[in-house]
Motif scaffolding. Structure first.
Motif, PDB file in Angstrom:
ATOM      1  N   GLN A   5       0.985  -1.034   0.019  1.00 16.09           N
ATOM      2  CA  GLN A   5      -0.066  -0.020   0.041  1.00 16.09           C
ATOM      3  C   GLN A   5       0.900   1.207   0.129  1.00 16.09           C
ATOM      4  O   GLN A   5       1.765   1.307   0.860  1.00 16.09           O
ATOM      5  N   ILE A   6       0.641   2.068  -0.907  1.00 18.00           N
ATOM      6  CA  ILE A   6       1.578   3.200  -1.297  1.00 18.00           C
ATOM      7  C   ILE A   6       0.955   4.513  -0.459  1.00 18.00           C
ATOM      8  O   ILE A   6      -0.260   4.640  -0.131  1.00 18.00           O
ATOM      9  N   ASN A   7       2.051   5.565  -0.225  1.00 15.60           N
ATOM     10  CA  ASN A   7       1.404   6.818   0.348  1.00 15.60           C
ATOM     11  C   ASN A   7       1.684   7.664  -0.885  1.00 15.60           C
ATOM     12  O   ASN A   7       2.707   8.236  -1.039  1.00 15.60           O
ATOM     13  N   GLY A   8       0.587   8.002  -1.757  1.00 17.61           N
ATOM     14  CA  GLY A   8       0.683   9.032  -3.093  1.00 17.61           C
ATOM     15  C   GLY A   8       1.184  10.326  -2.648  1.00 17.61           C
ATOM     16  O   GLY A   8       1.974  10.984  -3.335  1.00 17.61           O
ATOM     17  N   LEU A  99      10.882   5.095  -5.609  1.00 14.29           N
ATOM     18  CA  LEU A  99      11.159   5.046  -4.478  1.00 14.29           C
ATOM     19  C   LEU A  99       9.846   4.830  -3.537  1.00 14.29           C
ATOM     20  O   LEU A  99      10.044   3.909  -2.504  1.00 14.29           O
ATOM     21  N   GLU A 100       8.881   5.321  -4.138  1.00 14.28           N
ATOM     22  CA  GLU A 100       7.745   5.121  -3.161  1.00 14.28           C
ATOM     23  C   GLU A 100       7.101   3.630  -3.011  1.00 14.28           C
ATOM     24  O   GLU A 100       7.038   3.131  -1.725  1.00 14.28           O
ATOM     25  N   VAL A 101       7.252   2.625  -4.020  1.00 12.29           N
ATOM     26  CA  VAL A 101       6.860   1.301  -4.053  1.00 12.29           C
ATOM     27  C   VAL A 101       7.896   0.481  -3.235  1.00 12.29           C
ATOM     28  O   VAL A 101       7.619  -0.034  -2.451  1.00 12.29           O
ATOM     29  N   ALA A 102       9.203   0.918  -3.604  1.00  7.86           N
ATOM     30  CA  ALA A 102      10.443   0.262  -2.748  1.00  7.86           C
ATOM     31  C   ALA A 102      10.084   0.559  -1.194  1.00  7.86           C
ATOM     32  O   ALA A 102      10.148  -0.324  -0.364  1.00  7.86           O
ATOM     33  N   CYS A 108       4.986  -2.201   4.567  1.00  8.64           N
ATOM     34  CA  CYS A 108       3.973  -3.204   4.673  1.00  8.64           C
ATOM     35  C   CYS A 108       4.437  -4.493   5.013  1.00  8.64           C
ATOM     36  O   CYS A 108       3.562  -5.347   5.040  1.00  8.64           O
ATOM     37  N   GLY A 109       5.753  -4.790   4.715  1.00 11.51           N
ATOM     38  CA  GLY A 109       6.101  -6.215   4.701  1.00 11.51           C
ATOM     39  C   GLY A 109       5.583  -6.865   3.448  1.00 11.51           C
ATOM     40  O   GLY A 109       5.223  -8.321   3.704  1.00 11.51           O
ATOM     41  N   SER A 110       5.240  -6.261   2.347  1.00  9.37           N
ATOM     42  CA  SER A 110       4.903  -7.111   1.312  1.00  9.37           C
ATOM     43  C   SER A 110       6.188  -7.365   0.477  1.00  9.37           C
ATOM     44  O   SER A 110       7.385  -7.256   0.984  1.00  9.37           O
ATOM     45  N   SER A 111       6.084  -8.110  -0.646  1.00 11.24           N
ATOM     46  CA  SER A 111       7.069  -8.602  -1.422  1.00 11.24           C
ATOM     47  C   SER A 111       8.291  -7.596  -1.717  1.00 11.24           C
ATOM     48  O   SER A 111       7.839  -6.399  -2.210  1.00 11.24           O
ATOM     49  N   PRO A 112       9.413  -7.547  -1.246  1.00  9.20           N
ATOM     50  CA  PRO A 112      10.434  -6.607  -1.679  1.00  9.20           C
ATOM     51  C   PRO A 112      10.731  -5.992  -2.704  1.00  9.20           C
ATOM     52  O   PRO A 112      10.885  -6.911  -3.839  1.00  9.20           O
ATOM     53  N   ILE A 113      10.741  -4.749  -3.128  1.00  6.63           N
ATOM     54  CA  ILE A 113      10.978  -4.105  -4.224  1.00  6.63           C
ATOM     55  C   ILE A 113      12.442  -3.290  -4.178  1.00  6.63           C
ATOM     56  O   ILE A 113      12.376  -2.410  -3.253  1.00  6.63           O
ATOM     57  N   ALA A 114      12.885  -3.200  -5.315  1.00  3.93           N
ATOM     58  CA  ALA A 114      14.027  -2.386  -5.333  1.00  3.93           C
ATOM     59  C   ALA A 114      13.826  -1.106  -6.410  1.00  3.93           C
ATOM     60  O   ALA A 114      12.710  -1.347  -7.089  1.00  3.93           O
ATOM     61  N   CYS A 115      14.579  -0.051  -6.152  1.00  2.00           N
ATOM     62  CA  CYS A 115      14.257   1.314  -7.195  1.00  2.00           C
ATOM     63  C   CYS A 115      15.638   1.695  -7.722  1.00  2.00           C
ATOM     64  O   CYS A 115      16.584   1.326  -7.244  1.00  2.00           O
ATOM     65  N   VAL A 116      15.429   2.482  -8.646  1.00  2.76           N
ATOM     66  CA  VAL A 116      16.651   3.067  -9.481  1.00  2.76           C
ATOM     67  C   VAL A 116      16.320   4.070 -10.138  1.00  2.76           C
ATOM     68  O   VAL A 116      15.260   4.584 -10.675  1.00  2.76           O
ATOM     69  N   LEU A 388      -0.998  10.507  -9.159  1.00  2.00           N
ATOM     70  CA  LEU A 388      -1.473   9.668  -8.211  1.00  2.00           C
ATOM     71  C   LEU A 388      -1.983   8.418  -8.899  1.00  2.00           C
ATOM     72  O   LEU A 388      -1.840   7.207  -8.302  1.00  2.00           O
ATOM     73  N   LEU A 389      -2.863   8.437  -9.870  1.00  3.53           N
ATOM     74  CA  LEU A 389      -3.541   7.320 -10.406  1.00  3.53           C
ATOM     75  C   LEU A 389      -2.384   6.263 -10.912  1.00  3.53           C
ATOM     76  O   LEU A 389      -2.413   5.322 -10.647  1.00  3.53           O
ATOM     77  N   GLY A 390      -1.477   6.956 -11.578  1.00  2.22           N
ATOM     78  CA  GLY A 390      -0.197   6.274 -12.115  1.00  2.22           C
ATOM     79  C   GLY A 390       0.382   5.326 -11.162  1.00  2.22           C
ATOM     80  O   GLY A 390       0.782   3.982 -11.275  1.00  2.22           O
TER      81      GLY A 390
END
Ligand code: HGY
Ligand code: MN
Ligand code: MN
Length: 403
Positions: A5-8, A99-102, A108-116, A388-390
């Protein structure tokens, strides 16, 4: 596994912070390895560590945020360098969403995501330099000999990577897929009133530096029939390729002479040299090959007619690429859930780092609308609710892909 769950609003706040580096009116000037670019990458690396991600800088200035030493995770990002007169969203938006999804994946303890954030996507030194080197499409040695239009070498410029953080390699093998959200930079979503684009393919691109060399001479005393005028060569070359391309191109093919430098570029001097770049793009690589043959034949022919010399260098080529079917399917599902009936499949006329990454792992792209289709321009903009929708659509797709 928990859901992402992200914080837009936090993503938008980061995007506005990023905008401040090289801000110029409504746009930004943040060329690869410029002061604002280095400052922005240091800021980004810091935001990554604040988020609990481990920042890594590689030897060409790409900045990664890794969720610990997890392997096999999804990489989400884009680029944060800009054109000389860049929009505030081109690349930066995808970096802020990455950055936000990572960050949220750790919260959230969801599947870990990396960013670049890839470096020099905008081609100050070569076409999509950072991701082409990272994916092995361009050797570091070949990249190092490239220069910008002022003659600054990539080898010298990339020494500044050490100012961002400790430089080290990040292996692409650590990731199982790459996702990128980007502004469309074209008019399609805007014209049709759609809010999300699910990308199917990215055009191929070819870029080359070329020069017509004549004889610099006095503009008053040199009769027209005795001149070896480099600008006349370029002008005739341009009109002849436009005519000769007619049998080869479609209405989707594009070609651009975007940079021209005359020497000595003085009012009372017949130009002795015309340096220029030519770039052409299409979804069909065979068509791009045919166009290159026409470009070279025409240039040689015009040079012969006007008694000029002609040279070409720094050729770069990225073939047309397809997005991964499984990822496209997840993006379509996420788009229908987030923007029912207000999304469409489309191809990308702009190049993206995702094209290079597609040679190593499955990739997919999402678009949000560009107001009036404007980009590579200070006026580039997108409605905040679409940004935000994207981001929400990207998060939804990640939950689908990691379920
Ligand atoms: O030119 C491109 O397609 C990208 O925006 N650099
Ligand atoms: Mn871009
Ligand atoms: Mn761009």
């Amino acid at each position: 596994m928990n859901k992402l769950q992200i914080n837009g609003e936090r993503m938008l706040a980061d995007l506005n912070s990023l905008r401040s580096f090289g801000a110029c009116g409504t746009g930004v000037k943040r060329r690869a390895f410029s002061e604002p670019d280095i400052a922005s990458r240091k800021w980004l690396a810091n935001r990554m560590s604040e988020a609990g991600l481990v920042p890594h800088v590689d030897d060409v200035g790409n900045v990664f945020g890794l969720p610990g030493d997890t392997n096999d995770c999804i990489l989400v990002g884009s680029h944060s360098d800009t054109q000389p007169e860049g929009g505030w969203l081109d690349g930066a938006y995808g970096v802020a969403v990455g950055l936000e999804v990572a960050r949220a994946s750790l919260e959230c303890g969801s599947s870990p995501i990396a960013c670049v954030s890839f470096q020099d996507e905008e081609g100050r030194f070569s076409t999509l330099t950072g991701s082409r080197v990272w994916t092995g499409q361009l050797s570091l040695g070949e990249a190092d000999i490239r220069t910008d239009t002022d003659g600054l070498g990539f080898a010298q410029a990339r020494r500044r990577a050490a100012e961002i953080g400790t430089v080290g390699k990040v292996s692409p093998e650590r990731f199982r897929a790459y996702l990128e959200v980007h502004i469309e930079q074209g008019p399609v979503l805007d014209i049709f009133g759609d809010r999300i684009g699910v990308v199917e393919g990215i055009v191929g691109i070819r870029t080359e530096k070329q020069t017509f060399i004549g004889q610099q001479n006095h503009a008053g005393t040199t009769p027209m029939d005795l001149r070896k005028d480099a600008l006349q060569g370029l002008a005739r070359f341009n009109s002849e390729i436009n005519a000769r391309f007619a049998d080869v191109v479609t209405d989707k093919t594009v070609w651009t002479i975007g940079h021209v430098a005359l020497h000595p570029n003085a009012t009372s001097v017949v130009p002795g040299k015309a340096d220029f770049t030519i770039q052409w793009r299409d979804l069909d690589d065979g068509r791009l090959d045919k166009m290159r043959a026409i470009i070279h034949e025409t240039a040689r022919h015009v040079a012969g007619q006007l008694g000029l010399e002609w040279t070409s260098s720094d050729y770069s080529s990225i073939p047309a690429t397809r997005c991964d079917d499984h990822i496209v399917k997840a993006f379509k599902k996420a788009a229908e859930l987030e923007a029912p009936g207000k999304w469409r499949l489309l191809n990308s006329g702009a190049l993206h780092d995702a094209a290079n990454v597609s040679f190593l792992m499955p990739m997919g792209m999402l678009f949000v609308p560009s107001i009036k289709g404007i980009s590579h321009n200070f006026e580039e903009d997108t409605a905040l609710e679409d940004l935000l929708l994207g981001a929400e659509t990207m998060a939804r797709a990640i939950n689908i892909l990691t379920a």
